[in-house]
Design a protein around this motif. Structure first.
Motif, short mmCIF file in Angstrom:
data_model
loop_
_atom_site.label_atom_id
_atom_site.label_comp_id
_atom_site.label_asym_id
_atom_site.label_seq_id
_atom_site.Cartn_x
_atom_site.Cartn_y
_atom_site.Cartn_z
N HIS A 163 -6.73 -2.88 -11.90
CA HIS A 163 -7.15 -1.84 -10.97
C HIS A 163 -6.71 -2.25 -9.56
O HIS A 163 -7.11 -3.30 -9.06
CB HIS A 163 -8.68 -1.69 -11.02
CG HIS A 163 -9.21 -0.73 -10.02
ND1 HIS A 163 -9.13 0.63 -10.18
CD2 HIS A 163 -9.80 -0.94 -8.81
CE1 HIS A 163 -9.66 1.22 -9.13
NE2 HIS A 163 -10.07 0.29 -8.29
N LEU A 164 -5.83 -1.44 -8.94
CA LEU A 164 -5.26 -1.84 -7.66
C LEU A 164 -6.04 -1.25 -6.49
O LEU A 164 -6.39 -0.06 -6.52
CB LEU A 164 -3.80 -1.37 -7.56
CG LEU A 164 -2.84 -1.84 -8.66
CD1 LEU A 164 -1.47 -1.23 -8.45
CD2 LEU A 164 -2.73 -3.36 -8.67
N ASP A 165 -6.28 -2.08 -5.45
CA ASP A 165 -6.88 -1.53 -4.24
C ASP A 165 -5.77 -0.89 -3.39
O ASP A 165 -4.58 -0.98 -3.75
CB ASP A 165 -7.65 -2.61 -3.47
CG ASP A 165 -6.80 -3.82 -3.14
OD1 ASP A 165 -5.57 -3.67 -3.03
OD2 ASP A 165 -7.37 -4.92 -3.01
N ALA A 166 -6.18 -0.26 -2.27
CA ALA A 166 -5.18 0.48 -1.47
C ALA A 166 -4.03 -0.41 -1.01
O ALA A 166 -2.87 0.00 -1.01
CB ALA A 166 -5.88 1.13 -0.28
N GLY A 167 -4.37 -1.64 -0.60
CA GLY A 167 -3.34 -2.57 -0.11
C GLY A 167 -2.32 -2.90 -1.19
O GLY A 167 -1.11 -2.91 -0.92
N MET A 168 -2.77 -3.12 -2.41
CA MET A 168 -1.85 -3.46 -3.49
C MET A 168 -1.05 -2.24 -3.95
O MET A 168 0.12 -2.36 -4.31
CB MET A 168 -2.59 -4.08 -4.68
CG MET A 168 -2.97 -5.53 -4.49
SD MET A 168 -1.64 -6.59 -3.86
CE MET A 168 -0.62 -6.78 -5.31
N LYS A 169 -1.71 -1.06 -3.90
CA LYS A 169 -0.97 0.16 -4.27
C LYS A 169 0.22 0.33 -3.33
O LYS A 169 1.33 0.66 -3.74
CB LYS A 169 -1.90 1.38 -4.13
CG LYS A 169 -2.66 1.70 -5.40
CD LYS A 169 -3.48 2.95 -5.22
CE LYS A 169 -4.59 2.99 -6.26
NZ LYS A 169 -5.74 3.77 -5.86
#
Lengths: 109, 418
Positions: free
Chosen positions: B275-281
């Motif tokens: 599950h990716l957070d905004a930064g990783m997306k």
């Protein structure tokens, strides 16, 4: 970390272990127990000392001092009257396999 | 054993860089807006040179310098060699970049441009010394190798750039100025930015995704192909400058990038945290955007058989405005809240908040949506020679950059309230 139910200090060690669930890795947002960072807990009743053997995800983790500080606070709050000694060890080196099932579920939620 | 707090760099070695980069990003967007029409002309013009250098130095390089002061101790498992050098570097860059950008903007080839260039090179050299000394005797660490060779290529890029500046006044280079300019740009892009980002992300992506995937062989292929391609490109560029001399290193560099894509994919496949957070997306969006400049170049070569000036502008914007900016915007919110949290959290008190509580995840996503729209409009404007689209893109870029800058400064402000 699993505490043997036949351990004479099972209850006390469980109190310490539960207290350590309060210490959270800031980046991953899960506690250090489920992250597999805690290796051993020893309680010395005579000297009122709790010795913890734990590691960090990497020896260069810049949070070492903060995390060990929080470990001391959490344990001493749960076990008043005891002093806590935190020993950071690098063997065995931490790896992702040490994360518990609960930890994995929390990470992927 | 004592906790390894000595690895934690001082905040003044990192945070001023983040603040300066964020402000530079806003100024870049503003300059893009006021000189939007210039983007439909030839890329070799004063306004575009000024914007490009502010984009690359003020935004990209300053941010990377700050982040690398935080990351080098993590990568090398050593204390930063000097915590004073980053403060000198910051001062040198802060004086040099405005002089350089001002001189390009007005195309004044006087002492200002040369002093600016010297200050910037001095800052880069000092930063490189600090990085090299920090990693002294570090062995078998491919991420560090990437960092070191990236810094070498940065110095090569800067020296070629300064040589071109000197050549403006004293003509001594035998061939067309634009040929050397291409070398300067390509080495800067692939040698400095691409190599550094690949190196750092080879460590950070598995760390952020909790991925147990390790493939030293793949990372070695990426490293050697990238550097081999760059060396051939540099030598060929100075000696023969033939089409084949460009195609061969390009193919080697492409092999490296494809291998990097496979590496990142495998990291994700083996990740515990899918599950990716905004930064990783944003990091993954940036990696996807990396293909756009190369697709543009390839299509143009196939259709026209040569690279038009308009396409060079589009290619440069697609690289810096797309890949570099998006990855920096995303990684800012992976690193900055963590750094600030580290400095506001007391050892003798259990924290009430975590790094994720220091920023607004939704803001990060909205900043990115606006930025991606601006990127698409701006790039389309360049390709279609439509100034209206360029202005729409630049306006949205200004909104996204300002929002990002405010967000960064708000996170830093938490330090004042501790």
């Amino acid at each position: 970390m699993i505490i043997d139910i036949t351990d004479k200090q099972y209850e006390e060690k469980m109190v310490v272990l539960m207290a350590l669930h309060e210490v959270v890795d800031p980046e991953l947002g899960i506690n250090i127990v489920d992250l597999g960072l805690v290796y051993n807990i020893e309680i010395e009743e005579s000297s009122k000392t709790i010795s913890l053997e734990m590691t960090l995800s990497t020896p260069s983790c810049p949070l070492g001092g903060i995390i060990t500080g929080h470990v001391k606070i959490a344990v001493e709050q749960a076990m008043p009257g005891f002093d806590t000694i935190v020993d950071l060890v690098w063997e065995p080196r931490w790896n992702y396999d040490r994360i518990s099932e609960a930890g994995r579920a929390m990470l992927d939620s | 054993m004592m906790p390894p707090d000595e690895h934690r760099p001082l905040k003044r070695t990192i945070l001023p860089y983040y603040a300066a980069a964020a402000v530079s990003f806003v100024v870049v967007a503003l300059l893009c807006l006021v000189s939007g029409t210039e983007f439909t002309g030839h890329y070799f013009n004063p306004k575009l040179l000024a914007i490009t250098h502010l984009f690359i130095l003020g935004w990209g390089t300053i941010m990377i310098f700050g982040a690398s002061n935080q990351l080098m101790p993590v990568l090398t498992e050593r204390k930063l060699y000097s915590e004073l050098i980053p403060q000198y570097v910051f001062a040198l860059m802060l004086m040099g970049i405005p002089l350089l950008v001002y001189s390009f903007w007005n195309f004044t080839l006087t002492w200002t441009i040369y002093l600016g260039g010297i200050l910037v090179i001095a800052g880069m050299a000092l930063h490189a010394i600090n990085i090299f000394r920090t990693s002294k005797k570090v062995k078998d660490n491919i991420a560090t190798e990437f960092m070191l060779s990236a810094h070498l290529w940065l110095l090569v890029t800067a020296i070629i750039g300064f040589t071109l500046l000197v050549n403006f006044r004293i003509l001594f280079l035998s061939r067309d100025h634009l040929e050397y300019l291409k070398l300067h740009a390509t080495i800067g892009m692939a040698g400095w930015f691409l190599q550094l980002i690949i190196g750092v992300s080879s460590k950070l992506i598995p760390m952020f995704l909790i991925s147990g995937y390790e493939n030293k062989k793949c990372l070695n292929i990426i490293y050697y192909c990238l550097n081999l391609g760059l060396i051939i490109f540099l030598l060929e560029g100075f000696m023969n400058n033939s089409l084949m001399g460009k195609l061969i290193p390009s193919a080697i560099i492409m092999t490296s990038m494809v291998s990097y894509g496979i590496y990142v994919r495998q990291c994700y496949k083996h990740a515990i945290k899918k599950h990716l957070d905004a930064g990783m997306k944003q990091t993954f969006i940036a990696l996807a955007l990396l293909s756009i400049p190369f697709v543009l170049l390839f299509i143009n070569l196939l259709v026209k058989g040569e690279v038009s000036p308009k396409l060079v502008t589009a290619y440069g914007f697609a690289f810096f405005g797309g890949f570099i900016s998006v990855i920096i915007m995303g990684q800012t919110f992976k690193t900055l809240p963590f750094i600030v949290w580290m400095h506001i959290t007391k050892r003798d008190e259990l924290p009430e908040m975590l790094p994720k509580d220091l920023y607004h995840e939704k803001w990060v996503s909205w900043q990115m949506y606006i930025y991606l729209f601006s990127y698409t409009a701006f790039l389309s404007g360049i390709l279609l020679s439509q100034t209206k689209l360029i202005h729409i893109g630049a306006s949205c870029m200004l909104i996204a950059a300002s929002w990002y800058c405010v967000h960064v400064l708000l996170i830093m402000n938490k330090l004042r309230r501790k």
